[in-house]
Enzyme design. Structure first.
Site, PDB file in Angstrom:
ATOM      1  N   ASN A 102     -13.936 -15.250  12.760  1.00 45.17           N
ATOM      2  CA  ASN A 102     -13.208 -15.691  11.576  1.00 45.17           C
ATOM      3  C   ASN A 102     -12.213 -16.814  11.865  1.00 45.17           C
ATOM      4  OD1 ASN A 102     -12.735 -15.644   8.872  1.00 45.17           O
ATOM      5  ND2 ASN A 102     -11.577 -13.730   8.856  1.00 45.17           N
ATOM      6  N   HIS A 156     -10.593  -0.001   2.274  1.00 45.08           N
ATOM      7  CA  HIS A 156      -9.255  -0.592   2.208  1.00 45.08           C
ATOM      8  C   HIS A 156      -8.628  -0.453   0.839  1.00 45.08           C
ATOM      9  CE1 HIS A 156      -9.808  -3.725   5.684  1.00 45.08           C
ATOM     10  NE2 HIS A 156     -10.267  -2.534   6.003  1.00 45.08           N
ATOM     11  N   ARG A 204      -7.837   3.508   4.058  1.00 48.48           N
ATOM     12  CA  ARG A 204      -6.739   2.779   4.704  1.00 48.48           C
ATOM     13  C   ARG A 204      -5.752   2.351   3.635  1.00 48.48           C
ATOM     14  NH1 ARG A 204      -6.985  -3.115   7.634  1.00 48.48           N
ATOM     15  NH2 ARG A 204      -6.560  -3.791   5.482  1.00 48.48           N
ATOM     16  N   TYR A 257      -0.114  -9.077   5.014  1.00 44.48           N
ATOM     17  CA  TYR A 257      -1.477  -8.704   5.420  1.00 44.48           C
ATOM     18  C   TYR A 257      -1.992  -7.493   4.625  1.00 44.48           C
ATOM     19  CZ  TYR A 257      -5.274  -6.416   7.597  1.00 44.48           C
ATOM     20  OH  TYR A 257      -6.462  -5.802   7.753  1.00 44.48           O
ATOM     21  N   ASP A 295      -2.871  -0.136   9.139  1.00 40.30           N
ATOM     22  CA  ASP A 295      -3.001  -1.225  10.111  1.00 40.30           C
ATOM     23  C   ASP A 295      -1.684  -1.986  10.193  1.00 40.30           C
ATOM     24  OD1 ASP A 295      -5.681  -3.692  10.653  1.00 40.30           O
ATOM     25  OD2 ASP A 295      -3.788  -3.324  11.730  1.00 40.30           O
ATOM     26  N   HIS A 319      -1.245  -4.298  12.220  1.00 38.49           N
ATOM     27  CA  HIS A 319      -1.720  -5.654  12.476  1.00 38.49           C
ATOM     28  C   HIS A 319      -0.909  -6.422  13.507  1.00 38.49           C
ATOM     29  CE1 HIS A 319      -4.311  -9.060  11.095  1.00 38.49           C
ATOM     30  NE2 HIS A 319      -5.104  -8.050  10.869  1.00 38.49           N
ATOM     31  N   GLU A 321      -3.092   1.607  13.433  1.00 33.42           N
ATOM     32  CA  GLU A 321      -3.893   0.603  14.121  1.00 33.42           C
ATOM     33  C   GLU A 321      -3.071  -0.597  14.562  1.00 33.42           C
ATOM     34  OE1 GLU A 321      -7.427  -2.493  12.713  1.00 33.42           O
ATOM     35  OE2 GLU A 321      -7.076  -0.639  11.604  1.00 33.42           O
ATOM     36  N   GLU A 358      -9.711  -4.482  18.036  1.00 35.06           N
ATOM     37  CA  GLU A 358     -10.567  -5.382  17.264  1.00 35.06           C
ATOM     38  C   GLU A 358     -10.534  -6.811  17.779  1.00 35.06           C
ATOM     39  OE1 GLU A 358      -8.171  -6.976  13.393  1.00 35.06           O
ATOM     40  OE2 GLU A 358      -8.765  -4.860  13.357  1.00 35.06           O
ATOM     41  N   ARG A 399     -11.446   0.076  18.724  1.00 40.28           N
ATOM     42  CA  ARG A 399     -11.662  -0.641  17.463  1.00 40.28           C
ATOM     43  C   ARG A 399     -12.621  -1.831  17.551  1.00 40.28           C
ATOM     44  NH1 ARG A 399     -11.759  -0.705  12.761  1.00 40.28           N
ATOM     45  NH2 ARG A 399     -10.311  -2.327  12.053  1.00 40.28           N
ATOM     46  N   HIS A 457     -14.658  -2.006  14.084  1.00 40.20           N
ATOM     47  CA  HIS A 457     -14.127  -2.988  13.147  1.00 40.20           C
ATOM     48  C   HIS A 457     -15.231  -3.371  12.164  1.00 40.20           C
ATOM     49  CE1 HIS A 457     -11.991  -7.174  12.812  1.00 40.20           C
ATOM     50  NE2 HIS A 457     -11.422  -6.302  12.014  1.00 40.20           N
ATOM     51  N   ASP A 465     -15.434 -10.100   7.477  1.00 36.43           N
ATOM     52  CA  ASP A 465     -15.824 -11.176   8.383  1.00 36.43           C
ATOM     53  C   ASP A 465     -16.755 -10.703   9.490  1.00 36.43           C
ATOM     54  OD1 ASP A 465     -13.430 -10.949  10.774  1.00 36.43           O
ATOM     55  OD2 ASP A 465     -12.852 -10.348   8.759  1.00 36.43           O
ATOM     56  N   GLU A 504     -15.247   1.381   9.889  1.00 40.41           N
ATOM     57  CA  GLU A 504     -14.620   0.595   8.822  1.00 40.41           C
ATOM     58  C   GLU A 504     -15.743  -0.018   7.972  1.00 40.41           C
ATOM     59  OE1 GLU A 504     -11.430  -3.107   8.207  1.00 40.41           O
ATOM     60  OE2 GLU A 504     -12.194  -2.649  10.216  1.00 40.41           O
ATOM     61  N   TRP A 508       0.456 -12.507  13.188  1.00 44.64           N
ATOM     62  CA  TRP A 508       0.015 -12.278  11.815  1.00 44.64           C
ATOM     63  C   TRP A 508      -0.766 -11.012  11.742  1.00 44.64           C
ATOM     64  CZ3 TRP A 508      -4.902 -11.913   9.779  1.00 44.64           C
ATOM     65  CH2 TRP A 508      -4.923 -11.786   8.360  1.00 44.64           C
TER      66      TRP A 508
HETATM   67  C1  CS2 Z   1      -8.247  -6.212   9.998  1.00 38.89           C
HETATM   68  C2  CS2 Z   1      -9.112  -7.378   9.736  1.00 38.89           C
HETATM   69  O1  CS2 Z   1      -9.922  -4.888   9.058  1.00 38.89           O
HETATM   70  C3  CS2 Z   1      -8.991  -4.927   9.852  1.00 38.89           C
HETATM   71  O2  CS2 Z   1      -8.620  -3.953  10.502  1.00 38.89           O
HETATM   72  O3  CS2 Z   1      -7.469  -6.200  11.082  1.00 38.89           O
HETATM   73  O4  CS2 Z   1      -9.176  -7.512   8.390  1.00 38.89           O
HETATM   74  C4  CS2 Z   1      -8.674  -8.674  10.332  1.00 38.89           C
HETATM   75  O5  CS2 Z   1      -7.503  -9.113   9.782  1.00 38.89           O
HETATM   76  C5  CS2 Z   1      -9.760  -9.695  10.134  1.00 38.89           C
HETATM   77  O6  CS2 Z   1     -10.945  -9.206  10.620  1.00 38.89           O
HETATM   78  C6  CS2 Z   1      -9.428 -11.003  10.822  1.00 38.89           C
HETATM   79  O7  CS2 Z   1     -10.499 -11.833  10.748  1.00 38.89           O
HETATM   80 MG    MG Z   2      -7.189  -4.309  11.940  1.00 39.18          MG
END
Ligand code: CS2
Ligand code: MG
Length: 412
Positions: A37, A122, A147, A159, A220, A222, A246, A272, A293, A322, A326, A349, A412
């Site tokens: 991504n 999500h 989630r 996020y 998450d 993140h 996460e 991830e 992950r 993951h 994407d 996921e 991020w």
């Molecule tokens: C995230 C992702 O799904 C998740 O757990 O961390 O959405 C992540 O932000 C994206 O895959 C980034 O490309």
């Molecule tokens: Mg994640």
């Protein structure tokens, strides 16, 4: 069975995808996901310029030998671009071997270890009413695990929340939480850890009060917290019995998780953005995580992620692959085949792709009552419609980045 054609197909139906398509001299085809991504074209170049010329003429049956050749002969090992390129070749060769054997890939991996794959979706909301609606809509879609991502008072965009910006960039199509926004530059978002740490526990208290104690809830963080802030969050969420927390702190320094473990029993999921088993060595050996992950697409394919998960199994650590938008339908299918065959499966996921994406990638997986199954079509069970893909040329898109109130760039 010789590889005599290799194509790198780039398409952008609802978002950018990179797919490697291999064809053998007896007409079998195999496809693999190489989508990274926001850096898609780097993998396209790695594949087109450096890998495709080396694949032509090789024996398509020799998956392990090809994996080792691509990893060791490159000299420069590991990293997201290299491991996504190798992953695509690996997936395509498993797809071909499944078709040659007339079997779904999970049968080649040792058969099914369960009837289906528990998956989570999500749910998100800028505020509680919007979040509750999102949880209910996911339950109506059959999700048995959810989630939870929430807005934080004082932060404009954060996020995990379907932001207005995403709508505009996606021509008004609701594409819940596709973080990469089309455009020439990454969007800047704001972040403040103390506001987040003050707000999130209250959100989980409200979700538990509204939906009860049973529903598996995930969150998450993140990669945004320092180790001690991560410990603080894990501890403050213990009363709400999370399935997992996460990416609670950046894990380049794997030791950082020791401090988190010292202070909380909230289960931890990480990986991830990892690409090889070596990224996991310490955190698995020291039992510092509970879920791996990694995605097949970013960890050297089915062959290598299976090794990571075999290593994790010795420590009773489970998979939590993951699966955001994407990861293409090909990468998702590979995750389902691997997930169905391993013993230490935890959860998958699963974010649904858009309608245009489902036209480009015709899939045979099933989603029934909260469980995924890859299907029993030979190979991975996904066919790429190259003509349909051709309708959607690549569109530059970037993941956002964060700045703190004082202007400092932040994770991020
Ligand atoms: C995230 C992702 O799904 C998740 O757990 O961390 O959405 C992540 O932000 C994206 O895959 C980034 O490309
Ligand atoms: Mg994640």
């Amino acid at each position: 069975m010789i590889i005599d054609k290799a194509e790198v197909v780039v398409t952008s139906p609802d978002r950018n995808f990179v797919t490697l398509k291999l064809t053998t001299d007896d007409g079998l085809t195999g496809i693999g996901d190489a989508t990274l991504n926001g850096r898609e074209l780097a993998v396209v170049s790695y594949l087109t310029e450096h890998v495709v010329p080396l694949l032509l003429g090789r024996d398509a049956h020799r998956i392990e030998d090809t994996w080792q050749f691509l990893y060791r002969s490159a000299y420069w090992r590991r990293g997201p671009v290299t491991m996504a390129a190798i992953a695509a070749v690996d997936m395509a060769l498993w797809d071909i071997k499944g078709k040659a054997a007339g079997m779904p890939v999970y049968q080649l991996l040792g058969g099914a270890s369960r009837n289906g794959l528990l998956a989570y979706g999500h749910a998100s909301g800028k505020d509680l009413p919007e979040l509750f609606d999102s949880v209910r809509s996911h339950q109506e879609q059959g999700y048995r695990a959810i989630r939870i991502q929430t807005g934080v008072p004082g932060l404009k965009s954060i996020y995990g929340i379907a932001s207005n910006a995403t709508y505009e960039a996606m021509d008004g199509v609701r594409y819940d939480h596709e973080p990469a926004q089309r455009g020439a530059r990454p969007a800047e978002e704001d972040w403040d850890t103390r506001s987040y740490l003050r707000h999130v526990p209250g959100v989980f208290e409200a979700v538990r009060n509204e939906f009860g104690p049973e529903l598996p809830l995930l969150h998450d963080a993140h990669h945004r917290l320092t180790p001690i802030q991560a410990a603080q969050l894990g501890k403050s969420l213990e009363p709400y019995d999370l399935f997992w927390l996460e990416d609670v702190t950046p894990a380049e320094n794997q030791e950082a998780l020791r401090l988190v473990r010292q202070h909380t029993t909230t289960p931890l999921a990480i990986g991830e953005i990892f690409n090889t088993v070596w990224d996991y060595q310490q955190i698995i050996r020291e039992q510092l995580i509970d879920y791996v992950r990694s995605a097949v697409t970013h960890t050297g394919g089915i062959s290598h992620l299976r090794r990571v998960l075999d290593y994790a199994a010795q420590y009773q650590i489970k998979s939590g692959m993951h699966g955001p938008t994407d990861i293409s339908p090909v990468g998702m299918a590979a995750a389902m085949h691997l997930g169905l065959s391993i013993h230490n499966f935890g959860i998958q996921e699963y974010m649904k792709h858009g309608a245009k994406t489902d036209e480009v990638f015709r899939q045979s997986f099933t989603w029934t009552d909260g469980f995924l199954h890859p299907g029993d079509a030979p190979g991975l069970g996904v066919e790429l419609d190259v003509d349909e893909a051709g309708k959607y040329p690549y569109v530059q898109a970037y993941l956002p980045f964060n700045r703190l109130a004082d202007g400092t760039v932040h994770d991020w």
